[in-house]
Design a protein around this motif. Sequence first.
Motif, short mmCIF file in Angstrom:
data_model
loop_
_atom_site.label_atom_id
_atom_site.label_comp_id
_atom_site.label_asym_id
_atom_site.label_seq_id
_atom_site.Cartn_x
_atom_site.Cartn_y
_atom_site.Cartn_z
N PHE A 1 -22.92 -1.64 20.45
CA PHE A 1 -23.45 -0.61 19.57
C PHE A 1 -23.51 -1.06 18.03
CE2 PHE A 1 -20.91 1.23 23.08
CZ PHE A 1 -21.95 2.08 23.50
N GLY A 2 -24.81 -0.57 17.59
CA GLY A 2 -25.02 -0.78 16.21
C GLY A 2 -24.31 0.22 15.20
N ASP A 3 -24.31 -0.01 13.95
CA ASP A 3 -23.70 1.23 12.91
C ASP A 3 -23.91 2.45 13.13
OD1 ASP A 3 -22.26 -1.10 11.96
OD2 ASP A 3 -23.69 -1.54 10.35
N ASN A 4 -25.27 2.80 13.58
CA ASN A 4 -25.74 4.18 13.81
C ASN A 4 -25.38 4.90 15.16
OD1 ASN A 4 -27.48 2.76 15.38
ND2 ASN A 4 -29.18 3.84 14.02
N GLY A 5 -24.66 4.03 16.04
CA GLY A 5 -24.30 4.49 17.28
C GLY A 5 -25.41 4.33 18.57
N THR A 6 -26.46 3.45 18.18
CA THR A 6 -27.33 3.32 19.40
C THR A 6 -26.88 1.96 19.92
OG1 THR A 6 -28.67 1.98 17.87
CG2 THR A 6 -29.58 4.42 18.10
N GLU A 7 -27.17 1.93 21.30
CA GLU A 7 -26.84 0.65 22.20
C GLU A 7 -27.65 -0.39 21.79
OE1 GLU A 7 -24.88 0.07 26.52
OE2 GLU A 7 -25.52 2.08 26.07
N ILE A 8 -26.96 -1.48 21.64
CA ILE A 8 -27.82 -2.58 21.30
C ILE A 8 -27.89 -3.49 22.73
CG2 ILE A 8 -28.06 -4.93 20.29
CD1 ILE A 8 -27.02 -3.43 17.93
N GLY A 9 -28.95 -3.89 23.36
CA GLY A 9 -28.84 -4.42 24.71
C GLY A 9 -28.37 -5.70 24.43
N GLY A 10 -27.42 -6.08 25.40
CA GLY A 10 -26.71 -7.26 25.65
C GLY A 10 -27.34 -8.24 26.50
N SER A 11 -26.32 -9.34 27.07
CA SER A 11 -26.60 -10.16 28.01
C SER A 11 -26.24 -9.80 29.25
CB SER A 11 -25.82 -11.17 27.68
OG SER A 11 -24.49 -11.03 27.53
N SER A 12 -26.97 -10.09 30.42
CA SER A 12 -26.60 -9.81 31.88
C SER A 12 -26.21 -11.21 32.43
CB SER A 12 -27.60 -9.17 32.63
OG SER A 12 -27.81 -7.80 31.95
N HIS A 13 -25.45 -10.99 33.51
CA HIS A 13 -25.04 -12.21 34.25
C HIS A 13 -24.57 -11.80 35.65
CE1 HIS A 13 -23.34 -16.22 34.43
NE2 HIS A 13 -22.39 -15.65 35.45
N THR A 14 -24.82 -12.62 36.69
CA THR A 14 -24.60 -12.28 38.10
C THR A 14 -23.55 -13.07 38.40
OG1 THR A 14 -27.11 -11.96 38.77
CG2 THR A 14 -25.57 -12.41 40.54
N ILE A 15 -22.46 -12.24 38.91
CA ILE A 15 -21.26 -12.77 39.35
C ILE A 15 -20.94 -12.80 40.81
CG2 ILE A 15 -18.73 -12.77 39.16
CD1 ILE A 15 -19.03 -11.11 36.48
N GLN A 16 -20.40 -13.90 41.52
CA GLN A 16 -20.37 -13.85 42.94
C GLN A 16 -18.65 -13.44 43.16
OE1 GLN A 16 -22.96 -14.31 44.74
NE2 GLN A 16 -24.07 -14.62 43.03
N HIS A 17 -18.56 -13.20 44.35
CA HIS A 17 -17.20 -12.83 44.91
C HIS A 17 -16.13 -13.88 44.62
CE1 HIS A 17 -13.92 -11.37 47.60
NE2 HIS A 17 -13.59 -12.55 48.15
N GLY A 18 -15.06 -13.32 43.96
CA GLY A 18 -13.77 -14.26 43.49
C GLY A 18 -14.23 -14.88 42.30
#
Length: 136
Positions: free
Chosen positions: A89-106
């Motif tokens: 979140f930025g200082d004004n409360g807006t959500e700032i896009g982050g990183s995505s990652h695909t996780i496998q089982h375990g």
Amino acid sequence: MVTSFVPSSFHSVRAAVVALVLIAGMTFGIHTNAIAQSTGISSDGRDYYLGYMPAGGEAVSSDGGVQVRNAYILIGSFTDNNTVTVSYFGDNGTEIGGSSHTIQHGRCWQVMVPSGMMTPDLPGETPQFKAAHIVS
């Protein structure tokens, strides 16, 4: 003197019926819950907000220099191809896009806590938008 066995036998039959209804209700309730959990991925636990409170003071190394402390978010998965997104979140409360990652089982994904986005300003005790939003 006339005695009647109807009231006492009525109460024992009634108690037996109530017990059977309770047992049947508990059995079918557990069975229904088990079926609901086995039909797919549950929506429970898919949206998290995580705060960070750093340890006070500075870590000093044996040679007198200041050590850098890093904190990490460790995200694991019990399912294959689980896409996890971490945003801030930025200082004004807006959500700032982050990183995505695909996780496998375990498997796990280790994300370093960005100190600028999550470390609260001192002296504290003031509302701030310093959190991570984790969605899976």
